[in-house]
Design a protein around this motif. Structure first.
Motif, PDB file in Angstrom:
ATOM      1  N   LEU A 228       0.851  -1.086  -0.289  1.00 29.38           N
ATOM      2  CA  LEU A 228      -0.058  -0.046   0.007  1.00 29.38           C
ATOM      3  C   LEU A 228       0.722   1.340   0.022  1.00 29.38           C
ATOM      4  CD1 LEU A 228      -2.852  -1.127   2.485  1.00 29.38           C
ATOM      5  CD2 LEU A 228      -3.113  -0.963   0.033  1.00 29.38           C
ATOM      6  N   ALA A 229       1.919   1.133   0.647  1.00 33.67           N
ATOM      7  CA  ALA A 229       3.050   2.575   0.851  1.00 33.67           C
ATOM      8  C   ALA A 229       3.524   2.585  -0.513  1.00 33.67           C
ATOM      9  CB  ALA A 229       3.969   2.152   1.954  1.00 33.67           C
TER      10      ALA A 229
ATOM     11  N   GLN B 267      -2.843  14.800  -4.412  1.00 35.79           N
ATOM     12  CA  GLN B 267      -4.508  14.447  -4.396  1.00 35.79           C
ATOM     13  C   GLN B 267      -4.579  12.963  -4.272  1.00 35.79           C
ATOM     14  OE1 GLN B 267      -7.615  15.943  -6.556  1.00 35.79           O
ATOM     15  NE2 GLN B 267      -8.987  15.904  -4.576  1.00 35.79           N
ATOM     16  N   ILE B 268      -4.173  12.205  -5.261  1.00 34.69           N
ATOM     17  CA  ILE B 268      -4.062  10.606  -5.173  1.00 34.69           C
ATOM     18  C   ILE B 268      -3.140  10.156  -4.102  1.00 34.69           C
ATOM     19  CG2 ILE B 268      -3.501   8.792  -6.673  1.00 34.69           C
ATOM     20  CD1 ILE B 268      -4.079  10.613  -9.138  1.00 34.69           C
ATOM     21  N   THR B 269      -2.071  10.723  -3.869  1.00 33.29           N
ATOM     22  CA  THR B 269      -1.062  10.386  -2.687  1.00 33.29           C
ATOM     23  C   THR B 269      -1.755  10.413  -1.349  1.00 33.29           C
ATOM     24  OG1 THR B 269       0.920  10.842  -3.965  1.00 33.29           O
ATOM     25  CG2 THR B 269       0.992  10.354  -1.507  1.00 33.29           C
ATOM     26  N   GLU B 270      -2.643  11.420  -1.277  1.00 34.63           N
ATOM     27  CA  GLU B 270      -3.309  11.625  -0.062  1.00 34.63           C
ATOM     28  C   GLU B 270      -4.559  10.596   0.046  1.00 34.63           C
ATOM     29  OE1 GLU B 270      -6.001  15.374   2.056  1.00 34.63           O
ATOM     30  OE2 GLU B 270      -4.474  15.866   0.533  1.00 34.63           O
ATOM     31  N   ARG B 271      -5.093  10.158  -1.075  1.00 34.23           N
ATOM     32  CA  ARG B 271      -6.017   9.234  -0.943  1.00 34.23           C
ATOM     33  C   ARG B 271      -5.502   7.716  -0.194  1.00 34.23           C
ATOM     34  NH1 ARG B 271      -8.430   9.624  -6.870  1.00 34.23           N
ATOM     35  NH2 ARG B 271      -9.049  12.012  -6.999  1.00 34.23           N
ATOM     36  N   TRP B 272      -4.301   7.475  -1.150  1.00 39.04           N
ATOM     37  CA  TRP B 272      -3.636   6.148  -0.559  1.00 39.04           C
ATOM     38  C   TRP B 272      -3.295   6.331   1.091  1.00 39.04           C
ATOM     39  CZ3 TRP B 272      -3.261   1.624  -2.929  1.00 39.04           C
ATOM     40  CH2 TRP B 272      -3.577   1.770  -4.209  1.00 39.04           C
ATOM     41  N   LEU B 273      -2.951   7.430   1.409  1.00 41.06           N
ATOM     42  CA  LEU B 273      -2.624   7.513   2.999  1.00 41.06           C
ATOM     43  C   LEU B 273      -3.943   7.268   3.772  1.00 41.06           C
ATOM     44  CD1 LEU B 273      -0.105  10.549   2.861  1.00 41.06           C
ATOM     45  CD2 LEU B 273       0.267   8.203   3.381  1.00 41.06           C
TER      46      LEU B 273
ATOM     47  N   VAL C 114      -6.449   5.564   2.724  1.00 38.08           N
ATOM     48  CA  VAL C 114      -6.801   4.459   2.799  1.00 38.08           C
ATOM     49  C   VAL C 114      -6.195   3.447   3.656  1.00 38.08           C
ATOM     50  CG1 VAL C 114      -6.913   2.363   1.078  1.00 38.08           C
ATOM     51  CG2 VAL C 114      -8.097   4.364   0.240  1.00 38.08           C
ATOM     52  N   MET C 115      -4.713   3.812   3.750  1.00 38.24           N
ATOM     53  CA  MET C 115      -3.997   2.887   4.618  1.00 38.24           C
ATOM     54  C   MET C 115      -4.344   2.948   6.003  1.00 38.24           C
ATOM     55  SD  MET C 115      -0.281   3.489   3.254  1.00 38.24           S
ATOM     56  CE  MET C 115       0.605   2.854   4.463  1.00 38.24           C
ATOM     57  N   ALA C 116      -4.810   4.116   6.448  1.00 44.17           N
ATOM     58  CA  ALA C 116      -5.469   4.085   7.733  1.00 44.17           C
ATOM     59  C   ALA C 116      -6.556   3.591   7.907  1.00 44.17           C
ATOM     60  CB  ALA C 116      -5.496   5.763   8.125  1.00 44.17           C
ATOM     61  N   LYS C 117      -7.431   3.674   7.052  1.00 44.22           N
ATOM     62  CA  LYS C 117      -8.745   2.910   7.164  1.00 44.22           C
ATOM     63  C   LYS C 117      -8.374   1.525   7.124  1.00 44.22           C
ATOM     64  CE  LYS C 117     -12.287   6.065   5.465  1.00 44.22           C
ATOM     65  NZ  LYS C 117     -12.938   6.006   6.705  1.00 44.22           N
ATOM     66  N   VAL C 118      -7.619   0.740   6.432  1.00 44.84           N
ATOM     67  CA  VAL C 118      -7.328  -0.527   6.259  1.00 44.84           C
ATOM     68  C   VAL C 118      -7.010  -0.926   7.726  1.00 44.84           C
ATOM     69  CG1 VAL C 118      -6.256  -2.332   5.249  1.00 44.84           C
ATOM     70  CG2 VAL C 118      -7.273  -0.483   4.008  1.00 44.84           C
ATOM     71  N   ALA C 119      -5.884  -0.351   7.949  1.00 44.75           N
ATOM     72  CA  ALA C 119      -5.083  -0.641   9.382  1.00 44.75           C
ATOM     73  C   ALA C 119      -6.416  -0.754  10.536  1.00 44.75           C
ATOM     74  CB  ALA C 119      -4.262   0.588   9.987  1.00 44.75           C
ATOM     75  N   ALA C 120      -7.219   0.455  10.595  1.00 46.03           N
ATOM     76  CA  ALA C 120      -8.307   0.350  11.444  1.00 46.03           C
ATOM     77  C   ALA C 120      -9.239  -0.698  11.258  1.00 46.03           C
ATOM     78  CB  ALA C 120      -9.037   1.725  11.409  1.00 46.03           C
ATOM     79  N   ALA C 121      -9.616  -1.121  10.037  1.00 44.96           N
ATOM     80  CA  ALA C 121     -10.574  -2.335  10.038  1.00 44.96           C
ATOM     81  C   ALA C 121      -9.928  -3.571  10.386  1.00 44.96           C
ATOM     82  CB  ALA C 121     -10.897  -2.475   8.393  1.00 44.96           C
TER      83      ALA C 121
ATOM     84  N   GLY D 176     -11.809   0.754  -2.248  1.00 46.76           N
ATOM     85  CA  GLY D 176     -11.688   0.604  -3.841  1.00 46.76           C
ATOM     86  C   GLY D 176     -12.522   1.840  -4.309  1.00 46.76           C
ATOM     87  N   ALA D 177     -13.455   2.324  -3.796  1.00 54.98           N
ATOM     88  CA  ALA D 177     -14.371   3.499  -4.305  1.00 54.98           C
ATOM     89  C   ALA D 177     -13.361   4.771  -4.175  1.00 54.98           C
ATOM     90  CB  ALA D 177     -15.614   3.618  -3.790  1.00 54.98           C
ATOM     91  N   MET D 178     -12.834   4.857  -3.093  1.00 55.95           N
ATOM     92  CA  MET D 178     -12.067   6.068  -2.673  1.00 55.95           C
ATOM     93  C   MET D 178     -10.770   6.197  -3.534  1.00 55.95           C
ATOM     94  SD  MET D 178     -11.922   6.115   1.637  1.00 55.95           S
ATOM     95  CE  MET D 178     -10.701   7.410   1.607  1.00 55.95           C
ATOM     96  N   ILE D 179     -10.237   5.111  -3.647  1.00 56.67           N
ATOM     97  CA  ILE D 179      -9.082   5.188  -4.760  1.00 56.67           C
ATOM     98  C   ILE D 179      -9.344   5.586  -6.217  1.00 56.67           C
ATOM     99  CG2 ILE D 179      -7.199   3.915  -5.851  1.00 56.67           C
ATOM    100  CD1 ILE D 179      -6.320   4.836  -2.994  1.00 56.67           C
ATOM    101  N   ALA D 180     -10.584   5.271  -6.586  1.00 58.31           N
ATOM    102  CA  ALA D 180     -11.152   5.273  -7.711  1.00 58.31           C
ATOM    103  C   ALA D 180     -11.693   6.825  -7.952  1.00 58.31           C
ATOM    104  CB  ALA D 180     -12.328   4.426  -8.100  1.00 58.31           C
ATOM    105  N   GLY D 181     -11.718   7.747  -7.094  1.00 61.36           N
ATOM    106  CA  GLY D 181     -12.352   8.922  -6.948  1.00 61.36           C
ATOM    107  C   GLY D 181     -13.756   9.272  -6.792  1.00 61.36           C
ATOM    108  N   ALA D 182     -14.338   8.298  -5.906  1.00 65.97           N
ATOM    109  CA  ALA D 182     -15.728   8.277  -5.864  1.00 65.97           C
ATOM    110  C   ALA D 182     -16.071   9.747  -5.043  1.00 65.97           C
ATOM    111  CB  ALA D 182     -16.113   7.151  -4.988  1.00 65.97           C
TER     112      ALA D 182
END
Length: 303
Positions: free
Chosen positions: A130-131, A141-147, A149-156, A201-207
């Motif tokens: 992920l990193a 902006q896309i890099t920020e989305r990945w960061l 998402v990483m936090a959300k995956v870690a929490a989940a 998946g939706a976040m990375i795709a720009g939903a």
């Protein structure tokens, strides 16, 4: 929009799983000469499975017009985290299972220390993937989305999600609990990783925020329906089809929906959850057809 009867879910799943498997092999390799820990990691990940979390991640990205190639590292990372949880679940100190996905479990095929370390390695490798995926994006902006998402995956996947639910599940074995407590447990144990698969998946795709909220509602419902169906299959599923033993929940004194509601009640609950999930997709066009079909698959599957 209702389900499109012309949509071929079987072909879709085969195509997406095949692509995910190619990417996973690219990350893990499958050589007999690899170090033991890497062989154990690859053995467990490539043993098969439904690939539900990566498929949901990709389908969510597609539903908002995203490029599925962009989310493939995320999809693979989610599968690695899921597989790590299965390796540890199967250990003698946890559920003590000998079979997983129709094959000997990792600690049976190798040994307990290797299985523990293989699970740990898959978890850490997932976040490395992920990193790296985020760092390779030139647009801030896309890099920020990945960061994010990483936090959300870690929490989940951590104590606020899957692990917290697993802990509750173990602590409550042999105890009688309410339907509300059981639902809260499973929304953590199973639901959080399914929710984050769709959301990320939706976040990375720009939903848009509105699209993400609708997709989250969809995921919350299918996540719980998935667990209800797992409970049902543990009672009446075919072990030869499922690739693992049935009847184990009762032997371990686990709290399940068939025990709480009866088989008919559990099946009715799963059906209601899927109908609720489908309603959350009403604002999406035909690009969300895979998500609609997957919702039905969640409760119609036999493994």
């Amino acid at each position: 929009m209702t389900d499109d009867p012309a949509f071929d879910l079987k072909s879709y799943l085969m195509a997406v799983r095949s692509r995910v498997d190619r990417w996973l092999r690219g990350y893990l390799g499958d050589s007999d000469t690899d170090p033991k820990i890497l062989r154990a990691m690859s053995y467990s990940v490539m043993a098969g499975g439904k690939r539900l979390r990566p498929v949901l991640c990709i389908a969510a990205a597609q539903s908002v017009g995203g490029d599925d190639e962009l989310v493939m590292p995320l999809a693979c990372a989610l599968e690695m985290i899921h597989t790590y949880s299965l390796i540890h679940d199967d250990l003698p100190a946890m559920d003590d299972d000998d079979m997983r996905r129709g094959n000997p479990t990792c600690h049976v095929k190798f040994d307990e220390p290797t299985a523990i370390l293989a699970g740990d390695a898959l978890l850490t490798f997932a976040f490395e993937i992920l990193a790296l995926a985020g760092s390779r994006r030139s647009h801030s902006q896309i890099t920020e989305r990945w960061l994010h998402v990483m936090a959300k995956v870690a929490a989940a996947s951590g104590y606020q999600g899957m692990l917290g639910g697993q802990m509750q599940d173990m602590m409550l074995e042999g105890s009688s609990i309410s339907a509300a407590r059981l639902e809260a447990l499973h929304r953590l144990k199973t639901g959080k990783m399914i929710e984050v698969s769709v959301e990320s998946g939706a976040m990375i795709a720009g939903a848009s925020d509105k699209q993400i909220q609708s997709l989250l509602g969809y995921a919350e419902n299918i996540g719980l329906a998935f667990q209800v169906t797992d409970d049902i299959l543990n009672v009446k599923g075919d072990p030869t089809v499922m690739g693992k033993a049935t009847g184990t929940d009762k032997l371990r004194g686990k709290n399940t929906y068939p025990d709480l509601l009866g088989l008919d009640g559990a099946e009715a609950m799963a059906e209601t959850l899927i109908n609720n999930a489908l309603k959350r997709l009403d604002g999406f066009d035909k690009r969300a057809e895979p998500l609609r079909a997957i919702a039905r698959y969640v409760i119609e599957r036999n493994r």
